[in-house]
Design a protein around this motif. Structure first.
Motif, short mmCIF file in Angstrom:
data_model
loop_
_atom_site.label_atom_id
_atom_site.label_comp_id
_atom_site.label_asym_id
_atom_site.label_seq_id
_atom_site.Cartn_x
_atom_site.Cartn_y
_atom_site.Cartn_z
N ARG A 233 -29.38 -29.53 2.31
CA ARG A 233 -30.52 -29.27 3.19
C ARG A 233 -29.97 -28.68 4.47
O ARG A 233 -29.08 -29.27 5.11
N LEU A 234 -30.45 -27.52 4.86
CA LEU A 234 -30.01 -26.91 6.10
C LEU A 234 -30.92 -27.38 7.24
O LEU A 234 -32.14 -27.23 7.16
N VAL A 235 -30.32 -27.97 8.25
CA VAL A 235 -31.06 -28.51 9.39
C VAL A 235 -30.49 -27.90 10.65
O VAL A 235 -29.29 -27.95 10.91
N LYS A 236 -31.37 -27.33 11.44
CA LYS A 236 -30.98 -26.65 12.68
C LYS A 236 -30.93 -27.65 13.83
O LYS A 236 -31.86 -28.44 14.03
N GLY A 237 -29.84 -27.62 14.58
CA GLY A 237 -29.71 -28.46 15.76
C GLY A 237 -29.35 -27.62 16.96
O GLY A 237 -28.36 -26.89 16.92
N SER A 238 -30.12 -27.71 18.02
CA SER A 238 -29.89 -26.89 19.21
C SER A 238 -29.56 -27.76 20.42
O SER A 238 -30.00 -28.90 20.53
N HIS A 239 -28.77 -27.19 21.32
CA HIS A 239 -28.37 -27.85 22.56
C HIS A 239 -28.60 -26.91 23.73
O HIS A 239 -28.59 -25.68 23.57
N ASP A 278 -33.68 -31.45 15.46
CA ASP A 278 -33.51 -31.55 14.00
C ASP A 278 -34.67 -30.82 13.35
O ASP A 278 -35.78 -31.36 13.22
N ILE A 279 -34.42 -29.57 12.94
CA ILE A 279 -35.50 -28.74 12.40
C ILE A 279 -35.05 -28.13 11.08
O ILE A 279 -33.95 -27.56 11.00
N PRO A 280 -35.86 -28.23 10.01
CA PRO A 280 -35.48 -27.58 8.75
C PRO A 280 -35.24 -26.09 8.97
O PRO A 280 -35.97 -25.43 9.72
N VAL A 289 -30.49 -19.51 16.28
CA VAL A 289 -30.46 -19.54 17.75
C VAL A 289 -31.44 -20.61 18.22
O VAL A 289 -32.37 -20.97 17.51
N ALA A 290 -31.23 -21.08 19.43
CA ALA A 290 -32.16 -22.04 20.02
C ALA A 290 -33.41 -21.30 20.49
O ALA A 290 -33.31 -20.35 21.27
N SER A 320 -26.84 -23.19 19.06
CA SER A 320 -27.52 -23.78 17.93
C SER A 320 -26.63 -23.68 16.70
O SER A 320 -25.91 -22.69 16.53
N GLY A 321 -26.66 -24.71 15.88
CA GLY A 321 -25.87 -24.72 14.65
C GLY A 321 -26.71 -25.19 13.48
O GLY A 321 -27.76 -25.81 13.65
#
Length: 503
Positions: A233-239, A278-280, A289-290, A320-321
């Motif tokens: 599952r790919l989950v996007k995490g931004s800072h 935490d976004i799909p 990108v954020a 973002s990763g």
């Protein structure tokens, strides 16, 4: 190439799992090649929350084994790399609108006792109106808690594992995607292509390991022409990065209205790192990108608790990763396990080990277990060793960083405090490898701005596979945050000229 070299293990993916496995295997005596399509840690492994932690919130999903193993690893990693991993105290203001206080206390009690904590101080309760840690918090939050975890320079953790792998004999190829991996009897025939020079290389490997993270299934199907019943599952995490807005060395952990937790950590001296979301994610991992909605979400989480309010104009940088989590069927991205799963494909001859999931804190254990899965193919390889061996620069007596830094000060009295601290934090006991015989600041060569001098750039190019300016400015170091745009451009010009002369 008519007779490509035969190696024991070929590893695809130069993030933390791939670098960790390369180090572990090379230290056991295996002949290892690690290839990465971009720079080391350019993907997920440099875009984390930069914490070595058990994962306090995972207790809420009953991930007790995962938390316990991560807490045990926290102690191991602190001992192995005290220059890039250090203790951090987290203040958790309690909101009666969210989790009840008794539940938070229970979670912190388990967190203190699950992993055999030895070096870090335990949890304590705070009076947010009296204790200095509560000075920055709104008066509405009267109670809080403080607990321990650790900070890590995530990108350097990857590079140091790759450096140690190389010092044990491994070959490390950056910006060299694997273009083909084909089973030929009991070996893999593998090709790589250097994206900067165009050079093509061929290898034969007795086993192939796939640690490509967000690209793990692409390697399985497109590159290796294989199959797996597992998925990610790919989950996007931004800072976001903002100027630091509180006094003290502590970090904060706050609960947002949706019950997600947000970390607010001191960063690079005068800045703060805030995340994560935490976004799909269903797009290409390279395109992440954020977005503005995430930025506003993180700002709102801070403003809910802190007296000093942040605005969009305070955001200096974002990153973002994409986290490649093992797909355990959970609908909520925050509930998807951070555990890892191995898929060993032995169906058609030469083995293929695919790695799904994982987290920075447990990378060493993952690598150790993964290499042990290959023991039937390499019965003569050595035993486990990484749990008691420091990473490059981490060999300080009693893992005492502060005592070591006093010796650095005595050895280089001419060195400004900022430069000395920078070298100590990134290179540990190998500071002398950068400084060489220099006896003055001028002897370190051209000054690019901040604490950045030519001697460090040359070291990173010669010894740490830095092949573009950004490899140095944003991954080997964080100098990019401290230089002006003009200074970054001037460094890029110097880098390109040096590369041209070396060609």
């Amino acid at each position: 190439m008519s007779n490509p070299p035969i190696v024991d293990l070929f590893i695809i993916g130069g993030g933390i799992n791939g670098a960790g496995m390369a180090r572990d295997a090379a230290g056991r005596g295996l002949n290892v090649v690690l290839c990465e399509k971009d720079d080391l840690a350019e993907g997920t492994s440099s875009r984390s929350g930069k914490l070595v932690h058990g994962g306090l919130r995972y207790l809420e999903y009953y991930e007790f084994r995962l938390v316990r193993e991560a807490l045990i690893e926290r102690e191991v990693l602190m001992n192995s790399a005290p220059h890039i991993i250090w203790p951090l105290r987290f203040v958790l203001p309690h909101s009666p609108e969210d989790r009840p206080a008794w539940l938070v206390r229970l979670g912190l009690f388990l967190y203190d006792h699950l992993g055999g904590r030895k070096r870090l101080p335990g949890t304590r309760t705070l009076d947010m109106r009296r204790d200095p840690e509560g000075a920055a918090i709104k008066d509405a939050y009267k109670r809080g808690f403080e607990y321990s975890d650790c900070w890590v320079d995530d990108a350097r953790l990857v590079v140091l594992n790759a450096r140690d792998a190389a010092e044990h004999g491994a070959t490390v190829l950056t910006r060299s995607p694997c273009t083909m991996a084909r089973r030929e009897g009991d070996c893999w025939h593998i090709e790589t292509r250097d994206s900067l020079t165009g050079e093509t290389r061929e290898f034969r490997a007795r086993a192939l390991v796939n640690t490509a993270g967000p690209w793990v299934t692409d390697v399985i199907t497109r590159v290796a022409n294989a199959e797996s019943s597992r998925n990610v599952r790919l989950v996007k995490g931004s800072h976001i990065i903002v100027p630091k807005f509180w006094d003290g060395a502590n970090a904060y952990l706050v609960q947002n209205h949706d019950k997600r937790v947000i970390f607010i950590n001191p960063y690079e001296g005068d800045k703060a790192l805030i995340g994560t979301t935490d976004i799909p994610w269903e797009g290409r991992a390279e395109d992440v990108v954020a977005d503005e909605e995430e930025i506003e979400y993180l700002i709102a989480a801070v403003n809910r608790y802190f007296k000093q309010q942040l605005g969009r104009e305070d955001v200096l940088e974002t990153f973002s990763g994409v986290r490649a989590l093992f797909d355990d069927g959970q609908g909520n991205p925050s509930a998807v396990t951070r555990d890892y799963v191995f898929d060993l494909d032995e169906s058609k001859g030469a083995p293929l080990l695919n790695v799904f999931g994982g987290k920075i804190t447990t990378f060493r254990e993952l690598a150790e277990r993964g290499i042990n899965r290959m023991r039937d193919y390499f019965p003569a390889m050595g035993d486990d060793w990484t749990d008691r061996s420091p990473l490059p620069g981490g060999d300080m007596p009693d893992a005492d960083y502060e005592a070591f830094m006093q010796s650095v000060k005595a050895r280089y009295p001419w060195m400004p405090r900022g430069v000395r601290r920078h070298y100590g934090r990134l290179y540990g006991s190998r500071v002398s490898d950068i400084v060489g015989g220099a006896d003055s600041l001028k002897a370190l060569g051209r000054h690019f701005g901040g604490d950045f001098h030519e001697a460090e750039a040359r070291y990173l190019i010669d010894h740490e596979w830095a092949r573009t300016p950004d490899d140095i400015l944003w991954r080997r170091t964080k100098h990019g945050l401290h230089l002006t745009e003009a200074q970054r451009e001037a460094f890029a010009d110097w880098f390109r000229e040096r590369t041209r002369k070396a060609a």
